[in-house]
Enzyme design. Structure first.
Site, PDB file in Angstrom:
ATOM      1  N   LYS A  13       0.771  -1.115  -0.291  1.00 46.52           N
ATOM      2  CA  LYS A  13      -0.148  -0.196   0.185  1.00 46.52           C
ATOM      3  C   LYS A  13       0.113   0.967  -0.361  1.00 46.52           C
ATOM      4  O   LYS A  13       0.610   1.759  -0.824  1.00 46.52           O
ATOM      5  CB  LYS A  13      -0.577   0.235   0.932  1.00 46.52           C
ATOM      6  CG  LYS A  13      -1.962  -0.748   1.530  1.00 46.52           C
ATOM      7  CD  LYS A  13      -3.275  -0.726   2.366  1.00 46.52           C
ATOM      8  CE  LYS A  13      -2.345  -0.677   3.668  1.00 46.52           C
ATOM      9  NZ  LYS A  13      -1.637  -2.287   3.864  1.00 46.52           N
ATOM     10  N   ARG A  88      -9.165   0.567   9.571  1.00 40.96           N
ATOM     11  CA  ARG A  88      -9.029  -0.575   9.184  1.00 40.96           C
ATOM     12  C   ARG A  88     -10.092  -1.927  10.428  1.00 40.96           C
ATOM     13  O   ARG A  88      -9.677  -3.055  10.754  1.00 40.96           O
ATOM     14  CB  ARG A  88      -7.299  -0.787  10.212  1.00 40.96           C
ATOM     15  CG  ARG A  88      -6.759  -1.226   9.299  1.00 40.96           C
ATOM     16  CD  ARG A  88      -5.348  -1.167   9.986  1.00 40.96           C
ATOM     17  NE  ARG A  88      -3.882  -1.799  10.015  1.00 40.96           N
ATOM     18  CZ  ARG A  88      -3.015  -1.212   9.736  1.00 40.96           C
ATOM     19  NH1 ARG A  88      -2.773   0.297   9.447  1.00 40.96           N
ATOM     20  NH2 ARG A  88      -1.868  -1.815   9.298  1.00 40.96           N
ATOM     21  N   ARG A 123      11.257  -6.074   4.329  1.00 41.72           N
ATOM     22  CA  ARG A 123      11.447  -4.924   4.347  1.00 41.72           C
ATOM     23  C   ARG A 123      12.236  -4.211   5.758  1.00 41.72           C
ATOM     24  O   ARG A 123      12.602  -4.827   6.192  1.00 41.72           O
ATOM     25  CB  ARG A 123       9.579  -4.110   5.281  1.00 41.72           C
ATOM     26  CG  ARG A 123       9.591  -2.901   4.542  1.00 41.72           C
ATOM     27  CD  ARG A 123       7.763  -2.944   4.506  1.00 41.72           C
ATOM     28  NE  ARG A 123       7.643  -2.824   6.199  1.00 41.72           N
ATOM     29  CZ  ARG A 123       5.968  -2.698   5.410  1.00 41.72           C
ATOM     30  NH1 ARG A 123       5.432  -2.361   4.609  1.00 41.72           N
ATOM     31  NH2 ARG A 123       5.196  -2.728   6.846  1.00 41.72           N
ATOM     32  N   ARG A 156      11.487  -2.536  11.190  1.00 42.07           N
ATOM     33  CA  ARG A 156      10.455  -2.791  12.330  1.00 42.07           C
ATOM     34  C   ARG A 156      10.198  -3.783  13.301  1.00 42.07           C
ATOM     35  O   ARG A 156       9.953  -4.708  12.926  1.00 42.07           O
ATOM     36  CB  ARG A 156       9.503  -2.245  11.519  1.00 42.07           C
ATOM     37  CG  ARG A 156       9.322  -0.706  11.169  1.00 42.07           C
ATOM     38  CD  ARG A 156       8.168  -0.537  10.451  1.00 42.07           C
ATOM     39  NE  ARG A 156       6.816  -0.760  10.455  1.00 42.07           N
ATOM     40  CZ  ARG A 156       5.761  -0.407   9.946  1.00 42.07           C
ATOM     41  NH1 ARG A 156       5.278  -0.796   8.466  1.00 42.07           N
ATOM     42  NH2 ARG A 156       4.487  -1.185  10.581  1.00 42.07           N
ATOM     43  N   ARG A 167      -0.420  -9.950  13.206  1.00 43.33           N
ATOM     44  CA  ARG A 167      -0.831  -8.640  11.678  1.00 43.33           C
ATOM     45  C   ARG A 167      -1.865  -9.512  11.351  1.00 43.33           C
ATOM     46  O   ARG A 167      -3.210  -8.831  10.405  1.00 43.33           O
ATOM     47  CB  ARG A 167       0.166  -7.831  11.718  1.00 43.33           C
ATOM     48  CG  ARG A 167       0.354  -6.927  13.008  1.00 43.33           C
ATOM     49  CD  ARG A 167       2.267  -6.549  12.426  1.00 43.33           C
ATOM     50  NE  ARG A 167       2.337  -5.356  11.101  1.00 43.33           N
ATOM     51  CZ  ARG A 167       3.007  -4.539  10.276  1.00 43.33           C
ATOM     52  NH1 ARG A 167       4.472  -4.891  10.296  1.00 43.33           N
ATOM     53  NH2 ARG A 167       2.773  -4.095   9.950  1.00 43.33           N
TER      54      ARG A 167
HETATM   55  P1  AMP Z   1       0.940   0.476   9.364  1.00 44.95           P
HETATM   56  O1  AMP Z   1       2.714   1.226   9.763  1.00 44.95           O
HETATM   57  O2  AMP Z   1       0.402   0.443   8.135  1.00 44.95           O
HETATM   58  O3  AMP Z   1       1.373  -0.872   8.781  1.00 44.95           O
HETATM   59  O4  AMP Z   1       0.693   0.323  11.007  1.00 44.95           O
HETATM   60  C1  AMP Z   1       1.739   0.050  11.906  1.00 44.95           C
HETATM   61  C2  AMP Z   1       0.864   0.050  13.041  1.00 44.95           C
HETATM   62  O5  AMP Z   1       0.574   0.916  13.273  1.00 44.95           O
HETATM   63  C3  AMP Z   1      -0.513  -1.744  12.603  1.00 44.95           C
HETATM   64  O6  AMP Z   1       0.337  -2.758  13.387  1.00 44.95           O
HETATM   65  C4  AMP Z   1      -1.312  -0.747  14.368  1.00 44.95           C
HETATM   66  O7  AMP Z   1      -0.699  -0.779  15.398  1.00 44.95           O
HETATM   67  C5  AMP Z   1      -0.889   0.587  14.075  1.00 44.95           C
HETATM   68  N1  AMP Z   1      -2.043   1.539  12.799  1.00 44.95           N
HETATM   69  C6  AMP Z   1      -1.611   2.044  11.712  1.00 44.95           C
HETATM   70  N2  AMP Z   1      -3.132   2.497  11.361  1.00 44.95           N
HETATM   71  C7  AMP Z   1      -4.165   2.018  12.453  1.00 44.95           C
HETATM   72  C8  AMP Z   1      -5.044   1.788  12.431  1.00 44.95           C
HETATM   73  N3  AMP Z   1      -6.325   3.150  10.694  1.00 44.95           N
HETATM   74  N4  AMP Z   1      -6.027   1.507  13.067  1.00 44.95           N
HETATM   75  C9  AMP Z   1      -5.441   1.079  14.264  1.00 44.95           C
HETATM   76  N5  AMP Z   1      -3.943   0.994  14.134  1.00 44.95           N
HETATM   77  C10 AMP Z   1      -2.930   1.175  13.194  1.00 44.95           C
END
Ligand code: AMP
Length: 209
Positions: A13, A88, A123, A156, A167
């Site tokens: 994404k 999400r 990654r 990360r 996840r």
């Molecule tokens: P990402 O970089 O999008 O994979 O997000 C990393 C982490 O941030 C996720 O695993 C969640 O812990 C948190 N996170 C990001 N976006 C959301 C969301 N829309 N709702 C809840 N948690 C989020």
């Protein structure tokens, strides 16, 4: 153009969104990036979010919704935007609707679990500018150093194997229902994201035009 990019963690994404915002002059709003910034700056939100993020769990809806609404109130969003990693959950999608924001299209990037695990485990993310690389699919010129800003590239915590399974499971149970939600509203376009970045980008542009 107001878009949502939907898809499992690691499906691409962020990578595709970066190319699309460049082409159309949009703003990319990644809730994950906003949260990582908050953690880095040591804000109250950052403190509250960190334990959920490290475990690969979702941060509670109320925190995320407030953070997103605040970000959408900035002037630059009038150019159009891509929401990358939001919504999400169904309550997040409903909160977005109720806030009066009208989304034009929702793009679902879909790939098999095998592809996603390969992408997530390789990654590497820049600690400074959040640029994304991959040790084999998209390596940086110098190992461990960001091509764009010379920042340090790290894995990360939530891209480690223990968090990845959690996840993916959370995606299936909490986020996947949004595919149905937006299909019912005739807003969803699904893209095969198992291909190369160039091909996925091309298919995305075709879907938007
Ligand atoms: P990402 O970089 O999008 O994979 O997000 C990393 C982490 O941030 C996720 O695993 C969640 O812990 C948190 N996170 C990001 N976006 C959301 C969301 N829309 N709702 C809840 N948690 C989020």
């Amino acid at each position: 153009m107001k878009l949502i990019f939907l898809g499992a963690p690691g499906v691409g994404k962020g990578t595709i969104a970066k190319r699309v915002v460049k082409k159309y002059g949009l703003v990319q709003i990644s809730t994950g990036d906003l949260l990582r910034e908050a953690v880095k700056r040591g804000t109250e939100l950052g403190h509250k979010a960190k334990k959920f993020m490290d475990a690969g769990d979702l941060v509670p809806d109320d925190l995320i919704i407030d953070m997103l609404k605040e970000r959408l109130s900035h002037d630059d969003c009038s150019k159009g935007f891509i929401l990358d990693g939001f919504p999400r959950t169904i309550p997040q999608a409903e909160a977005l609707e109720n806030s009066g924001v009208v989304i034009d299209k929702v793009l679902e990037l879909a790939a098999s679990h095998d592809v996603i695990i390969q992408r997530l485990s390789g990654r590497r993310t820049c600690t400074q500018c959040q640029a994304i690389f991959h040790i084999t699919n998209m390596p940086s010129k110098q190992e461990g150093v960001c091509d764009k800003c010379n920042g340090e590239l790290i894995q990360r915590d939530d891209d480690r194997p223990e968090a990845i399974q959690n996840r993916l499971q959370i995606y299936e149970t909490q986020t996947k229902p949004l595919v149905e939600f937006y299909t019912a509203k005739d807003m969803l376009i699904s893209i095969d994201a198992g291909k190369s970045v160039d091909k996925v980008f091309k298919d995305t542009i075709e879907a938007l035009e």
